[in-house]
Design an enzyme around this catalytic site. Structure first.
Site: not given
Length: 596
Positions: A167, A174
């Protein structure tokens, strides 16, 4: 030795149609989720395999070109998971599924697919690695679970452990890719809408992406941001309502209720308008269960309690027990008072609306539309009539039950059995009359509090403080005379007001009964009440029920015997006041009926 025959086996009832349909629905659900999870698992497995081959053959620059088609399919298919959450097919809440899927789609289509300049960047590789590990494990986990009903322990561990590493890696990748795409967004102006255009609207994809990047960074610690926001919001709202409450008290003490609104106007407008933000609670940003409270603001005290409660909860993670009790108890009194006050205020302002025609839109106009603020708010009058109609008919039915039960008891077992037959209906019907005090206070009805309060409190004292508390008098004949006078009065009264509020008129004979039966029933009832109090005095003295003796922590003593004697002495002046009031009302009502 004789052998006992075996009892015939019990036959199970055939499955009902509803249970069969439920079983079919469960099978179809599992079949659908098995197919869905395995199909998407295959898509992510292809992404993983293609990525590994590209890394081994050509390096990270060739990763995106090798996986593009498989990635677009696998990630776009996840749109279905939002639908699964909305329909309740899975337990995952929409509040967690929606931002995750939309964020992934934005990266897949809005960044990688839209700006080829980012394809060869090194951050594409850690992004795809983190996504692939997470999704291959996740879809295989749910695929096995839906297909076979179990999952291996090692897969369970992987499902709920790999995110610890993947994560953060995915989030950093991103945000990094959005930042890298910024210059290309600004230069190409892709997906931008410039002015002028026929919609008179502009959109800049660069600023939109900047906002999403900032939001993604905040979402990494969304819990902390949420608690900080809600802490600030609740304490600001608490300060506002505390000001409203403080100014209300000062205005009442200094100038009376007429000056209250002028003193509180500004803080009231601010704090109540700020509550618009609570509508977002329906999206689970705020407290979902409290969305309905946005539209009702019963009292300042309730608001002060509520916002201080949530302010402490969000700021410190706990609330004192006394504040918890206040939070979930004050509404019992505050909510009805607030709702009735709102309805009464709307009803009171109707004449001024009609006279001023404020906020009205008349025809003709360019929108070909008319609006009358008076009729829009006339719903308050409708709600008042509806509420009073329902209230009067419910209490009327209860008094009819009291009357009918009393008559049957008198015919079958004489007056000794009357109270036992009517007790439950009597307690409900008479206790419900507490609402009439509130109706008088807030102006929902014309009856003054000076006549309503002593009448209702006297009745409540009789049914709870005398009849309910001392069973020794249940068989006395005064109970029957008391109930006969009450029943005739209340059946007539509630049917009169029920018809008046429901149909807007009352028959002349019912009007006469409403303002005439008290001439006989009121003295009979008063004598019966005083007689019952006098009869019960010895039992009070012997039992010492409801007595409080010294010493105690309140440093206060009370004797129910003396309190009851005091009430009995008050009957004479109160009776004269109420009887005079009813005589005056009778003259007015009958005179008015003759003129009409």
């Amino acid at each position: 030795m004789t052998l006992k025959p075996n009892p015939s086996p019990r036959r199970l009832p055939p499955p009902s149609r509803s249970s069969a349909m439920a079983a079919d629905g469960s099978v179809l659900r599992r079949l659908y989720f098995s197919v869905y999870n395995w199909v998407v698992f295959i898509g992510w497995a292809q992404v993983s395999l293609s990525m590994i081959l590209a890394l081994l053959d050509d390096g990270h620059e060739a990763v995106y070109a090798a996986i593009e088609r498989h990635l677009l399919f696998a990630q776009t298919a996840a749109i279905m998971e939002i639908l699964h959450s909305i329909l309740g097919l899975v337990r995952s809440p929409v509040s967690s599924t929606l931002p995750q899927i939309t964020g992934r789609l934005f990266i897949t289509w809005g960044i990688l697919w839209s700006f080829p300049e980012t394809h060869s960047h090194i951050l594409v590789t850690p992004l795809i690695i983190s996504w692939s590990i997470t999704e291959v494990i996740r879809y295989s986990f749910f695929g096995i679970k839906e297909s076979f009903g179990f999952t291996p322990s090692w897969l369970l561990w992987l499902r709920y452990s790999t995110f610890i590493v993947c994560y953060p890696v995915g989030m950093v990748s991103e945000v990094g890719l959005i930042y890298i795409a910024f210059p290309f967004m600004k230069a190409s102006e892709k997906y931008c809408i410039g002015m002028p255009n026929k919609w008179n609207f502009s959109f800049d994809y660069f600023y939109f992406s900047t906002f999403l990047m900032a939001f993604s960074a905040m979402a990494a610690d969304g819990s902390m941001v949420r608690r900080l926001y809600l802490s600030i919001y609740n304490w600001v709202a608490f300060i506002g309502w505390a000001q409203v409450l403080c100014y209300t008290i000062l205005a009442l003490l200094d100038k009376g209720h007429e000056a209250v609104y002028a003193a509180i106007e500004r803080p009231l407008l601010f704090t109540q308008t700020a509550a618009i933000l609570e509508v977002l609670g329906e999206l689970e940003i705020e407290r979902v269960g409290e969305v309905s409270s946005v539209f009702y603001s019963p009292t300042n005290y309730w608001k002060v309690t509520r916002y201080s409660f949530y302010g402490m909860k969000e700021s410190f993670g706990f609330t004192p027990s006394w504040l918890l009790w206040l939070r979930y108890s004050t509404f019992i009194a505050c909510f009805p008072v607030g709702v009735v006050s709102e309805i009464c205020l709307a009803y009171t302002v109707l004449p001024f609306m009609k006279a001023s025609e404020k906020y009205c839109l008349r025809m003709p106009n360019k929108w070909n539309f008319s609006f009358n603020y008076f009729y829009a708010n006339g719903m308050a009058s409708v709600l008042r009539r509806l509420y009073l109609s329902v209230y009067n008919w419910i209490v009327f039915i209860r008094w009819v039950q009291v009357s009918w039960s009393m008559i049957l008891a008198l015919l079958e077992k004489r007056y000794e059995a009357v109270y036992a037959a009517v007790e439950q209906h009597l307690l409900f019907a008479q206790t419900a009359a507490i609402m009439e005090i509130l109706h008088s206070i807030v102006g929902l009805v014309r009856s003054p509090v000076s006549s309503t309060l002593p009448q209702i409190t006297g009745r409540l004292f009789m049914i709870w403080g005398i009849l309910r508390s001392f069973p020794e008098i249940h068989t006395h004949i005064f109970v029957t005379s008391l109930l006969i006078s009450w029943c005739i009065t209340e059946v007539t009264r509630y049917s009169f007001y029920g018809m008046k509020e429901s149909f807007g008129f009352t028959p002349s004979w019912l009007l006469w009964l409403r303002y005439s039966t008290f001439i006989v029933c009121f003295p009979v009832g008063m004598v019966s009440e005083v007689g019952l109090v006098y009869i019960v005095v010895p039992f009070m003295k012997a039992s010492e029920k409801y007595c409080l003796r010294m010493p105690n922590k309140w440093n206060f003593s009370i004797k129910y015997f003396y309190a009851s004697v005091f009430f009995m002495v008050l009957y004479a002046p109160v009776y004269l006041h109420l009887f005079h009031y009813l005589i005056v009302q009778r003259k007015k009502a009958l005179a008015k009926s003759k003129t009409t």
